[in-house]
Design a protein around this motif. Structure first.
Motif, PDB file in Angstrom:
ATOM      1  N   GLU A 224      43.504   1.956 -51.152  1.00 56.88           N
ATOM      2  CA  GLU A 224      44.521   2.820 -51.738  1.00 56.88           C
ATOM      3  C   GLU A 224      45.402   2.021 -52.691  1.00 56.88           C
ATOM      4  OE1 GLU A 224      47.733   6.191 -50.230  1.00 56.88           O
ATOM      5  OE2 GLU A 224      46.903   4.748 -48.811  1.00 56.88           O
ATOM      6  N   GLY A 225      45.682   2.596 -53.853  1.00 57.35           N
ATOM      7  CA  GLY A 225      46.624   1.984 -54.785  1.00 57.35           C
ATOM      8  C   GLY A 225      46.035   0.966 -55.730  1.00 57.35           C
ATOM      9  N   ILE A 226      44.695   0.844 -55.804  1.00 52.39           N
ATOM     10  CA  ILE A 226      44.117  -0.143 -56.726  1.00 52.39           C
ATOM     11  C   ILE A 226      44.381   0.271 -58.171  1.00 52.39           C
ATOM     12  CG2 ILE A 226      42.326  -0.826 -55.084  1.00 52.39           C
ATOM     13  CD1 ILE A 226      40.346   0.739 -56.938  1.00 52.39           C
ATOM     14  N   LEU A 227      44.496  -0.727 -59.032  1.00 52.11           N
ATOM     15  CA  LEU A 227      44.673  -0.521 -60.473  1.00 52.11           C
ATOM     16  C   LEU A 227      45.793   0.478 -60.758  1.00 52.11           C
ATOM     17  CD1 LEU A 227      40.915  -0.413 -61.586  1.00 52.11           C
ATOM     18  CD2 LEU A 227      42.451  -2.374 -61.452  1.00 52.11           C
ATOM     19  N   GLY A 228      46.939   0.226 -60.103  1.00 53.65           N
ATOM     20  CA  GLY A 228      48.109   1.071 -60.342  1.00 53.65           C
ATOM     21  C   GLY A 228      48.041   2.428 -59.685  1.00 53.65           C
ATOM     22  N   GLY A 229      47.122   2.600 -58.743  1.00 54.65           N
ATOM     23  CA  GLY A 229      46.999   3.872 -58.054  1.00 54.65           C
ATOM     24  C   GLY A 229      46.298   4.952 -58.845  1.00 54.65           C
ATOM     25  N   LEU A 230      45.628   4.572 -59.940  1.00 53.06           N
ATOM     26  CA  LEU A 230      44.992   5.566 -60.802  1.00 53.06           C
ATOM     27  C   LEU A 230      43.675   6.072 -60.244  1.00 53.06           C
ATOM     28  CD1 LEU A 230      45.579   3.942 -64.323  1.00 53.06           C
ATOM     29  CD2 LEU A 230      46.833   5.852 -63.291  1.00 53.06           C
ATOM     30  N   TYR A 231      43.031   5.285 -59.368  1.00 52.02           N
ATOM     31  CA  TYR A 231      41.672   5.623 -58.962  1.00 52.02           C
ATOM     32  C   TYR A 231      41.543   5.669 -57.448  1.00 52.02           C
ATOM     33  CZ  TYR A 231      40.933   4.172 -63.783  1.00 52.02           C
ATOM     34  OH  TYR A 231      41.010   4.044 -65.145  1.00 52.02           O
ATOM     35  N   LYS A 232      40.873   6.702 -56.974  1.00 51.51           N
ATOM     36  CA  LYS A 232      40.492   6.825 -55.572  1.00 51.51           C
ATOM     37  C   LYS A 232      39.006   7.149 -55.578  1.00 51.51           C
ATOM     38  CE  LYS A 232      45.052   8.244 -53.914  1.00 51.51           C
ATOM     39  NZ  LYS A 232      45.852   9.293 -53.231  1.00 51.51           N
ATOM     40  N   VAL A 233      38.200   6.124 -55.445  1.00 51.08           N
ATOM     41  CA  VAL A 233      36.769   6.253 -55.723  1.00 51.08           C
ATOM     42  C   VAL A 233      35.932   5.619 -54.625  1.00 51.08           C
ATOM     43  CG1 VAL A 233      37.150   6.270 -58.220  1.00 51.08           C
ATOM     44  CG2 VAL A 233      36.719   4.102 -57.060  1.00 51.08           C
ATOM     45  N   CYS A 234      34.656   5.932 -54.661  1.00 53.78           N
ATOM     46  CA  CYS A 234      33.690   5.198 -53.850  1.00 53.78           C
ATOM     47  C   CYS A 234      32.522   4.798 -54.735  1.00 53.78           C
ATOM     48  CB  CYS A 234      33.218   6.016 -52.655  1.00 53.78           C
ATOM     49  SG  CYS A 234      32.043   7.322 -53.034  1.00 53.78           S
ATOM     50  N   ALA A 235      31.898   3.692 -54.381  1.00 55.68           N
ATOM     51  CA  ALA A 235      30.717   3.208 -55.091  1.00 55.68           C
ATOM     52  C   ALA A 235      29.501   3.399 -54.204  1.00 55.68           C
ATOM     53  CB  ALA A 235      30.882   1.738 -55.459  1.00 55.68           C
ATOM     54  N   VAL A 236      28.384   3.744 -54.825  1.00 56.52           N
ATOM     55  CA  VAL A 236      27.165   4.073 -54.098  1.00 56.52           C
ATOM     56  C   VAL A 236      26.033   3.179 -54.586  1.00 56.52           C
ATOM     57  CG1 VAL A 236      25.542   5.918 -53.505  1.00 56.52           C
ATOM     58  CG2 VAL A 236      27.951   6.467 -53.951  1.00 56.52           C
ATOM     59  N   ALA A 237      25.426   2.419 -53.671  1.00 55.82           N
ATOM     60  CA  ALA A 237      24.272   1.572 -53.987  1.00 55.82           C
ATOM     61  C   ALA A 237      23.005   2.377 -53.764  1.00 55.82           C
ATOM     62  CB  ALA A 237      24.281   0.328 -53.102  1.00 55.82           C
ATOM     63  N   ARG A 238      22.203   2.520 -54.810  1.00 56.24           N
ATOM     64  CA  ARG A 238      21.057   3.418 -54.772  1.00 56.24           C
ATOM     65  C   ARG A 238      19.731   2.672 -54.794  1.00 56.24           C
ATOM     66  NH1 ARG A 238      22.421   8.233 -58.995  1.00 56.24           N
ATOM     67  NH2 ARG A 238      20.178   7.941 -59.293  1.00 56.24           N
ATOM     68  N   GLY A 239      18.737   3.285 -54.184  1.00 55.14           N
ATOM     69  CA  GLY A 239      17.417   2.673 -54.099  1.00 55.14           C
ATOM     70  C   GLY A 239      16.662   2.640 -55.401  1.00 55.14           C
ATOM     71  N   ASP A 240      17.120   3.421 -56.390  1.00 55.36           N
ATOM     72  CA  ASP A 240      16.445   3.410 -57.688  1.00 55.36           C
ATOM     73  C   ASP A 240      17.049   2.389 -58.644  1.00 55.36           C
ATOM     74  OD1 ASP A 240      18.837   4.665 -58.119  1.00 55.36           O
ATOM     75  OD2 ASP A 240      18.007   6.453 -59.068  1.00 55.36           O
ATOM     76  N   GLY A 241      17.893   1.508 -58.126  1.00 57.20           N
ATOM     77  CA  GLY A 241      18.452   0.436 -58.940  1.00 57.20           C
ATOM     78  C   GLY A 241      19.780   0.750 -59.585  1.00 57.20           C
ATOM     79  N   ALA A 242      20.290   1.955 -59.378  1.00 56.52           N
ATOM     80  CA  ALA A 242      21.543   2.358 -60.007  1.00 56.52           C
ATOM     81  C   ALA A 242      22.714   2.227 -59.036  1.00 56.52           C
ATOM     82  CB  ALA A 242      21.456   3.800 -60.504  1.00 56.52           C
ATOM     83  N   VAL A 243      23.905   2.104 -59.603  1.00 55.63           N
ATOM     84  CA  VAL A 243      25.154   2.161 -58.845  1.00 55.63           C
ATOM     85  C   VAL A 243      25.970   3.310 -59.431  1.00 55.63           C
ATOM     86  CG1 VAL A 243      27.290   0.976 -58.235  1.00 55.63           C
ATOM     87  CG2 VAL A 243      25.146  -0.323 -58.388  1.00 55.63           C
ATOM     88  N   ASP A 244      26.394   4.221 -58.584  1.00 58.91           N
ATOM     89  CA  ASP A 244      27.268   5.304 -59.021  1.00 58.91           C
ATOM     90  C   ASP A 244      28.685   5.068 -58.508  1.00 58.91           C
ATOM     91  OD1 ASP A 244      25.038   6.497 -60.092  1.00 58.91           O
ATOM     92  OD2 ASP A 244      25.563   8.501 -59.393  1.00 58.91           O
ATOM     93  N   VAL A 245      29.666   5.427 -59.313  1.00 62.33           N
ATOM     94  CA  VAL A 245      31.065   5.416 -58.881  1.00 62.33           C
ATOM     95  C   VAL A 245      31.563   6.854 -58.957  1.00 62.33           C
ATOM     96  CG1 VAL A 245      33.354   4.424 -59.167  1.00 62.33           C
ATOM     97  CG2 VAL A 245      31.331   3.084 -59.808  1.00 62.33           C
ATOM     98  N   VAL A 246      32.063   7.360 -57.841  1.00 65.45           N
ATOM     99  CA  VAL A 246      32.408   8.767 -57.698  1.00 65.45           C
ATOM    100  C   VAL A 246      33.904   8.908 -57.476  1.00 65.45           C
ATOM    101  CG1 VAL A 246      32.012  10.852 -56.310  1.00 65.45           C
ATOM    102  CG2 VAL A 246      30.132   9.236 -56.694  1.00 65.45           C
ATOM    103  N   ASP A 247      34.526   9.821 -58.197  1.00 57.64           N
ATOM    104  CA  ASP A 247      35.944  10.141 -58.022  1.00 57.64           C
ATOM    105  C   ASP A 247      36.071  11.004 -56.766  1.00 57.64           C
ATOM    106  OD1 ASP A 247      38.498  11.295 -58.075  1.00 57.64           O
ATOM    107  OD2 ASP A 247      38.573  11.306 -60.254  1.00 57.64           O
ATOM    108  N   LEU A 248      36.534  10.411 -55.670  1.00 56.22           N
ATOM    109  CA  LEU A 248      36.579  11.119 -54.394  1.00 56.22           C
ATOM    110  C   LEU A 248      37.592  12.252 -54.393  1.00 56.22           C
ATOM    111  CD1 LEU A 248      36.217   8.299 -51.721  1.00 56.22           C
ATOM    112  CD2 LEU A 248      34.538  10.025 -52.381  1.00 56.22           C
ATOM    113  N   GLU A 249      38.730  12.061 -55.034  1.00 54.90           N
ATOM    114  CA  GLU A 249      39.743  13.110 -55.023  1.00 54.90           C
ATOM    115  C   GLU A 249      39.238  14.361 -55.729  1.00 54.90           C
ATOM    116  OE1 GLU A 249      43.247  12.886 -53.445  1.00 54.90           O
ATOM    117  OE2 GLU A 249      41.523  11.944 -52.479  1.00 54.90           O
ATOM    118  N   TYR A 250      38.460  14.176 -56.778  1.00 49.20           N
ATOM    119  CA  TYR A 250      37.880  15.315 -57.484  1.00 49.20           C
ATOM    120  C   TYR A 250      36.871  16.032 -56.591  1.00 49.20           C
ATOM    121  CZ  TYR A 250      35.074  17.919 -60.851  1.00 49.20           C
ATOM    122  OH  TYR A 250      34.396  18.900 -61.512  1.00 49.20           O
TER     123      TYR A 250
END
Length: 382
Positions: A224-250
């Motif tokens: 909570e509160g990273i980068l001035g509190g602008l972001y509340k996100v999660c990162a997802v490690a995927r089996g196809d080689g991609a990383v997704d970052v998702v806006d959790l509040e949205y």
């Protein structure tokens, strides 16, 4: 990290922490209360404690007679650590030394546990091969809730969301990411990375990756509160080689309005036209997609973590089966500025497949990597 520092770090040989006897190191966690203190677990059933200021391992506990899959510190009292082995969870007090015996044992999971997580309120989550997640009340020492039916295959990962006390997020080898109100045992939203809509909307269709499913191998939730509190996100490690970052509040917004869960079928690639053709000022980016087209992984991503050093959470670190670790300046992908994309700032060849990683600050910025060897590697960005 400047470009010069990044280049130097990529060439620097890691420091090696020895303590495990055999097999691979499976997991590592960094103390938040004591910078530089690291705990690791291994296929040898041992827990090891390291202080980066010291040369040798501080403590080794023979915790189980089988591989340990996951470990975590107890928030607020990091003298206590939880470890999962098989379908059981054990807790230890490190002050008791090498002869420490389990203080508590929980065996509510019917299948092998893949990851555990614990909250400061005493709730312990365990994700297992059946697809279920068990929530244990460690204060009352009883099973609190069983989270099921969101995953149709192995549940690989679980994390609590720190700014929403009754919310957890899980990922599975059914390519699904699910958020839960664990007090009620119901899902708040679910994203299916295996759906045709998401597969067609991403750019991860390289020759080496087109046959690899988008299994969710790991999930990291920002503090909570990273980068001035602008972001509340999660990162997802995927089996196809991609990383997704998702806006959790949205994603969680529909749950707050008590309406039915919103179908989530679209994604925005930080390398796609949406962010690079001048229309980004009109688009509110809610997900970014980091893949091989940006210098990302060419095999399954096994783990992700937000950086604890420097400006906390500024960097996202990912490790993969391609024996590489990538460090991303991810928040730029959420910027509304034209041509502002997330970017890869550092690529490290670690020689072996990565099982887990974490970061910790001491006199320098440290990246700790567990791979398929019995040695923990430390990369120092001084």
């Amino acid at each position: 990290m400047s470009e010069t520092e990044s280049a130097a770090a990529a060439e620097r040989k890691p420091r090696r922490l020895r303590g495990h006897k055999k097999g691979a190191v499976t997991c590592c966690v960094a103390s938040s209360a004591r910078p530089g203190v690291i705990a690791s677990s291994g296929e040898d059933g041992c827990l090891c404690w390291f202080d980066l200021r010291a040369k040798d391992v501080l403590l080794t506990i023979e915790a189980a007679n089988k591989p340990i899959s996951s470990i975590c510190f107890k928030p607020g009292n990091e003298d206590f650590v939880y470890a999962s082995a098989g379908n059981e969870i054990f807790s230890f007090d490190v002050r008791m030394g090498p002869q420490s015996k389990p203080l508590e044992t929980y065996n509510y999971n019917r299948d092998e546990i893949n990851q555990i997580a614990v909250t400061s309120k005493g709730f312990l989550a365990a994700a297992d091969d059946s697809g279920d997640v068990k929530i244990v009340n460690t204060i009352q020492k009883c099973l609190y809730k069983r989270l099921r039916e969101a995953h149709t295959s192995i549940c690989s990962s679980v994390q609590f969301i720190p700014w929403r006390p009754w919310t957890a997020i899980t990922g599975g080898l059914d390519s699904k990411l699910a958020a839960w109100d664990f007090s009620k045992g119901r899902t708040l939203f679910s994203i299916d990375y295996g759906s045709p809509e998401l597969q067609n909307g991403s750019s991860s269709g390289s020759t080496g990756q087109c046959f690899n499913p988008a299994f969710v191998h790991s999930v990291a939730v920002s503090e909570e509160g990273i980068l001035g509190g602008l972001y509340k996100v999660c990162a997802v490690a995927r089996g196809d080689g991609a990383v997704d970052v998702v806006d959790l509040e949205y994603e969680l917004a529909p749950a707050r309005s008590k309406g039915p869960p919103r179908a989530t079928t679209s994604t925005v690639s930080s390398k796609g036209t949406e962010l690079g053709d001048g229309r980004s000022n009109q688009i509110q980016v809610k997900r970014i997609h980091l893949d091989y087209t940006m210098g990302g992984h060419t095999a399954a991503v096994s783990c992700v973590a937000f950086s604890a050093f420097g400006e906390k959470g500024k960097f996202l670190v990912s490790g993969g089966n391609d024996a590489s670790v990538k460090i991303w300046d991810w928040s730029k992908g959420f910027s509304s500025e034209t041509n502002s994309n997330a970017e890869l700032v550092l690529d490290i060849d670690v020689k072996k497949k990565v099982n887990w990683l974490c970061t910790t600050p001491t006199d320098s910025d440290n990246l700790i990597v567990c791979d398929t060897s019995k040695v923990v590697k430390v990369y120092d960005f001084r």
